[in-house]
Design an enzyme around this catalytic site. Structure first.
Site, PDB file in Angstrom:
ATOM      1  N   LYS A   1      37.320  -6.809   1.966  1.00  0.00           N
ATOM      2  CA  LYS A   1      38.484  -6.581   2.822  1.00  0.00           C
ATOM      3  C   LYS A   1      39.498  -5.717   2.077  1.00  0.00           C
ATOM      4  CE  LYS A   1      41.391  -9.509   5.830  1.00  0.00           C
ATOM      5  NZ  LYS A   1      41.697 -10.928   6.151  1.00  0.00           N
TER       6      LYS A   1
ATOM      7  N   SER B   1      41.107 -16.332   9.776  1.00  0.00           N
ATOM      8  CA  SER B   1      40.782 -14.903   9.664  1.00  0.00           C
ATOM      9  C   SER B   1      39.388 -14.584   9.141  1.00  0.00           C
ATOM     10  CB  SER B   1      41.817 -14.196   8.783  1.00  0.00           C
ATOM     11  OG  SER B   1      42.961 -13.899   9.546  1.00  0.00           O
TER      12      SER B   1
ATOM     13  N   SER C   1      41.648 -11.729  11.115  1.00  0.00           N
ATOM     14  CA  SER C   1      41.979 -10.405  10.613  1.00  0.00           C
ATOM     15  C   SER C   1      40.865  -9.737   9.810  1.00  0.00           C
ATOM     16  CB  SER C   1      43.227 -10.496   9.731  1.00  0.00           C
ATOM     17  OG  SER C   1      42.950 -11.270   8.567  1.00  0.00           O
TER      18      SER C   1
END
Lengths: 477, 496, 94
Positions: free
Chosen positions: A74, A173, A149
């Site tokens: 990420k 997330s 996310s």
């Protein structure tokens, strides 16, 4: 080995293939690198999973347990010299001078950095529509969101653009995008993986974890990044994660909380979860009802605590030492314009919300109360775990929703985290595994266990996974 | 009507406080701790190095970095708490104090708020409110000709100092005068120096003092509105700043005005107080518990270690000097509060001089005669006068083998030339006391002849007239004679 | 509905410029979320301790041992504006 064969391999299988000499680490990396670069170059015409892709195969490394398996991480994980901007415009061009502890550990174990993945800005979002790099599309249906996310990480793994990916979970997330993309996603016990080098959203909730094709891969990644880190005071000495092997659930008690399995959950999602519970019974588990009386208030507490911490964590983005600066003659204008130009609407909303909740006169009514609700939620779980081994619920109330469907109504977006937020507040481990399709879209089942039960939680998830036999291939690009 | 300091801030520094008013003062002292590294990261503390050479991801507030508290800073905090007799919190927590300023890289300062490391305590006559740990801000260097905040258009931030560990010591409002503040702060400085937890240098900023000053009608119980004074970076400025503020408040109150609660900045150059009312809104620091740090848990092992490293502190030492050595209270405090004098006294007492000097006499010679001959504040141990030599000298004085006057001459020699053996100097310079023998009797007889009028008056009962006679004897003997012995001989020879 | 003036005050605390067009939607969205959050006000939480940390760790202190600093040019490399010595900012009280 053909490219097609390589893409069929899980990360564990790929590592084994390199170890046995069937496959070279170089070939493995290059196969994925080409695919990831193509998706990056296609932008929104592809899935838009990546913010950065390695432009060459890394140099030969000494043998290590992960044998050069490529990993996507990420964007918010700092990697020295590699763009790391947490999906935000305010960190445009930022290249950190240091590397996150979790990433360092994975590299030391032999993983190679393939790409940085797209995400909601500062991990704030449940649809990956809040990114300076544009939205990520769901490989099951490009008109739909991948969840957020960690949407880029989830979509990349589901689409076969990366063997596995590292994400973060603050209120869901990792789990929610894993569910919406039909893969495995785990939020470990808070403190299991060091947060050092993770660009913070909400410090008391943020936790790194794996997004993988199967449970064994999740265990493997966790094994190689967990443990106490002297740079993170909140990190834990945790027991080593063992490879999961269970195929049965004999004697295990699964608790289904009515608060997370009724109102507000889509019928198709409930149906999928129910049939999985029947499978679990077939594997020898006892399924029982449990109560989590305060779980319905978790979302409200979360949307006080997380924005409050975020409002403070994001104060450092002030245009002084790094990132964007809007030029202005005086300091106040420099601050306010920099932050106006650099942050997207959702981040601004949460900064406002958090600042409000902490401000003089409101602290006790909001922050103080939310902290007490957090206590009650943790107590609810502790009480439930007196009678059951694991708690089972849908991961997301719905399957993947359409792009733009919830952007105009923040609250409806926040409700995507309804089933995942309670575990985050309690700091306990929870894993989402794909358990079937509803209207052709994947449904995730969430299993949660007591703090530090990560290893046996993975074992139980493994047994269920074997029985479910989910077919992920429709998502491959 | 309310007034703030900008309206004619010039302090009436010289004026005494009218008896109708009582100043009430509390101090907030920031002490930079003498650890090797910063409060929350491994950067070494900086001492004037090139700007921005002592920084890392943590103290620059880079995204993703996390603080980890310095164990020695906690240890020093515990030593301070023990020294001040504070209650030590078994669990203390760090909060975030949120505000934007370029010298604050994270947009918040990590500080202790609701649950400080130490609560309560006392030093001398002043009660301690609390002691807590926090991190220092970076340094903002104002670019521009004036070098001051106003009137320059850009500033440069140097993060070398940012993150230096600080202990903030807050007193109760127990102080009543500028002089008392300055005296008490000196005692605190000595105490902290003895503890070895800080360099405690006001000029260099390792000891910083803010004062909360208010004034109330004498005898009133309720506190007046206070003003907070900052930037008094020497003991002299502390006294002057507080004195100026008391005078200002008294003047406002006497005119029937009201004191406004505000923060004032003392400018030593002009002896003026300037209000720091910024253009910003009222501060709202949005304190909340620092989620990146866990509570500091103090266990028995940490406490035992802090106790073991605790030296004898000034107040305890003064008490011991009184009890063990029989020193007067004043003398005991003088020597204990200036640790170097106390150390010197103890070294002198341990020298085994023969004849043995009485402690009080030795104490007087250390703090009076010797200290008076050295630069102000100098450590006598680094002078040429060894403790053993002074002890030997005072021993000879006490045994009347040398007169006080002659001993002073010997000390002058020791200060300039050094030397181990005062007896040798006495011998060489012919300064030995004239004892009651014939030599002195002859000098006295001659002095009586030379001061016949005075001798008559003494005989007639005027004791004061003896002065000139003794003076003559002293002159003739170059101070070698003992005053008491001379007086005795005068009276003997006059038959009274 | 949260007042316009309150939104502006909070925005100032947070050092966020809000344009005239952003102000009204922000007030509306904040109000919606705050209304939802207000449900926790109905709970009886008397005697319940607040939770700040879910982990039970102690002794996480760092030994007072120096670690390498960043080279000066690395520390300054990412800054939008620098002078010879450091990070350049508009003066706080200019």
């Amino acid at each position: 080995m053909s490219a097609g064969d390589i893409l069929e391999l899980s990360a564990s299988a790929a590592a084994a293939a390199v170890d046995s000499g069937e496959l070279s680490a170089r070939e493995l990396f290059e196969t994925y690198r080409v695919r990831a670069a193509a998706d990056r170059d296609a932008g929104i015409e592809g899935l838009n999973c990546f913010t950065w892709v390695a432009d060459e195969v890394p140099a030969e490394a000494p043998p290590a347990p992960l044998h050069g398996v490529p990993i996507a991480i990420k964007d918010l994980f700092c990697v020295e010299g590699v763009p790391s901007q947490a999906g935000s415009r305010i960190l445009e061009g930022y290249r950190p001078p240091y590397t996150a502890s979790s990433v360092s550990r994975l590299r030391e174990a032999g993983a190679c950095l393939l790409a940085k993945t797209n995400q909601d800005e500062f991990a704030m979002g449940s649809s990956n529509e809040n990114s300076a790099f544009g939205p990520v599309l769901n490989p099951w249906d490009r008109a739909r969101v991948p969840g957020g996310s960690s949407g880029g990480s989830a979509a990349a793994v589901a689409a076969g653009l990366a063997p596995w990916a590292l994400g973060t979970d603050t209120g869901g997330s990792i789990r929610q995008p894993a569910a919406l993309c039909g893969i495995v996603g785990m939020k470990p016990t808070y403190g299991t993986v060091s947060r050092y080098g993770m660009i913070a959203f909400a410090s008391s909730l943020d936790q790194a974890g794996p997004l993988t094709r199967d449970v064994s891969d999740a265990a493997l990644m966790l094994r190689h990044m967990s443990g106490r880190d002297a740079c993170d005071a909140t990190s834990l000495h945790s027991a080593s994660v063992e490879p999961p092997s269970a195929r049965r659930l004999d004697g295990l008690r699964l608790g289904v909380p009515e608060e997370l399995a009724g109102e507000g959950i889509e019928a198709g999602v409930l149906e999928c979860c129910r049939s999985t519970l029947s499978l679990a019974e077939g594997l020898g588990a006892d399924v029982a009802e449990v109560r989590l009386p305060h779980a319905p208030h978790a979302l409200a507490a979360y949307y006080v605590l997380a924005p409050a911490e975020a409002s403070s964590n994001l104060a450092r983005f002030d245009g002084v030492r790094y990132g964007l600066r809007a030029e202005a003659d005086d300091l106040l204008a420099m601050y306010t314009r920099t932050r106006h130009d650099g942050f997207g609407p959702e981040v601004k909303r949460r900064i406002m919300l958090g600042t409000y909740a902490l401000s003089s006169g409101y602290y006790e009514a909001y922050y103080g109360r939310a902290q007490r609700v957090r206590t009650k939620i943790a107590e609810d779980f502790a009480a439930a775990f007196q009678s059951v081994d694991y708690i089972v619920s849908p991961t997301s109330p719905t399957v993947a929703f359409k792009l733009g469907e919830r952007t105009s109504d923040p609250l409806s977006m926040y409700l995507s985290d309804y089933c995942t937020v309670p575990m985050s507040l309690a700091g306990i481990p929870a894993i989402s595994i794909p358990c079937g399709l509803s209207d052709g879209l994947p449904v995730g089942l969430q299993l949660a266990g007591p703090a530090l039960s990560d290893s046996r939680l993975l074992d139980a998830a493994h047994a269920l996974e074997q029985a479910i036999e989910f077919d992920p291939r429709a998502a491959r690009v | 009507m309310s007034e703030n300091a900008d309206a004619g801030a010039k302090g009436a520094s010289d004026g005494a406080v009218p008896a109708a008013w009582e100043p009430v003062i509390g101090l907030e002292i920031h002490v930079q701790l003498a650890t090797a590294t910063k409060m929350f990261c491994g950067c070494e503390l900086s001492f004037g190095e090139r700007p921005n050479t002592h920084t890392c991801a943590v103290c620059l507030g880079l995204p993703g970095s996390l603080p980890v508290a310095n164990a020695r800073a906690v240890h020093f905090g515990l030593m301070i708490g023990l020294a001040l007799g504070s209650e030590l919190a078994p669990r203390s927590i760090f909060h975030r104090k949120n505000y934007f300023y370029p010298d604050l890289p994270k947009g918040y300062q990590i500080s202790q708020y609701e649950e400080p490391l130490c609560r309560g305590g006392r030093l001398g006559d002043v009660r301690i409110h609390r002691v807590h740990l926090e991190e220092d801000a970076a340094k903002l260097i104002h670019v521009g000709a004036s070098g001051r905040i106003h009137g320059s258009d850009a500033s440069v931030v140097d993060f070398n100092r940012g993150g230096t560990p600080l202990a903030e010591i807050v007193t109760e409002p127990d102080l009543r005068s500028p002089e008392q503040c300055s005296e008490w702060l000196k005692l605190l400085r000595t105490t902290l120096r003895q503890l070895g937890v800080s360099d405690v240098n006001m000029e260099e900023g390792s000891l910083r003092c803010d004062a909360n000053v208010s004034v109330r009608p004498a005898g009133a119980r309720e506190l007046g509105t206070k003003a907070e004074l900052k930037n008094m970076n020497s003991f002299r400025y502390l006294e002057r700043g507080i004195r100026a503020e008391i005078a200002r408040q008294v003047e406002v109150l006497q005119r029937g005005g009201e004191v406004v609660q505000e923060t004032l900045h003392y400018d030593p150059a002009s002896d003026r107080l300037t209000s720091l009312r910024s253009k910003e809104e009222a501060h709202d620091y949005r304190y909340f518990p620092e989620p990146d740090l866990i509570p500091v848990a103090i266990d028995e092992r940490m406490l035992a270690r802090a106790r073991a490293e605790l030296p004898e502190l000034p107040a305890a030492r003064a008490e011991r000097f009184q009890r063990q050595l029989g020193l007067s209270r004043e003398s005991a405090q003088l020597l204990a509060f200036r640790a170097e004098l106390g150390d010197y006294l103890e070294a002198a007492l341990a020298a085994g001089a023969e004849p043995e000097p009485p402690p009080q006499a030795l104490a007087n010679w250390v703090s009076g005669e010797l200290a008076g001959r050295l630069d102000e504040g100098a450590d006598p141990a680094s002078s040429r006068v060894t403790a053993a030599a002074l002890a030997a000298l005072v021993g000879l004085v006490s045994a009347k083998r040398v007169s006080v006057g002659a001993a002073r001459q010997v000390l002058d020699k020791l200060v300039t030339e050094g030397g181990e053996d005062p007896a040798a100097i006495i011998e060489r310079e012919g300064l030995a006391a004239l004892d009651g023998g014939e030599e002195l009797a002859a000098v006295v007889a001659a002095a009586l002849d030379a001061n016949a009028d005075a001798a008559e008056r003494v005989r007639a009962g005027n004791e004061k007239a003896i002065g000139p006679i003794i003076g003559t004897v002293m002159r003739e003997t170059k101070g070698r004679a003992d005053g008491g012995e001379v007086r005795r001989l005068v009276r003997e020879q006059l038959g009274i | 509905m949260i007042e316009r003036s309150e939104v502006l005050a909070v925005a100032r605390l947070a050092r966020l410029e809000l344009s005239e067009e952003e102000l009204e939607p922000m007030a509306r969205e904040l109000s919606t979320v705050l209304d939802h959050i207000a449900t926790i006000r109905q709970l009886d939480l008397t005697g319940v301790a607040p939770t700040s940390h879910v982990v039970d760790v102690t002794g996480a202190l760092r030994p007072d041992e120096p670690r390498p600093c960043l080279p000066r040019e690395v520390a300054l490399a990412q800054a939008p504006a620098v002078s010879a010595d450091g990070f350049l900012v508009p003066s706080p009280q200019a």
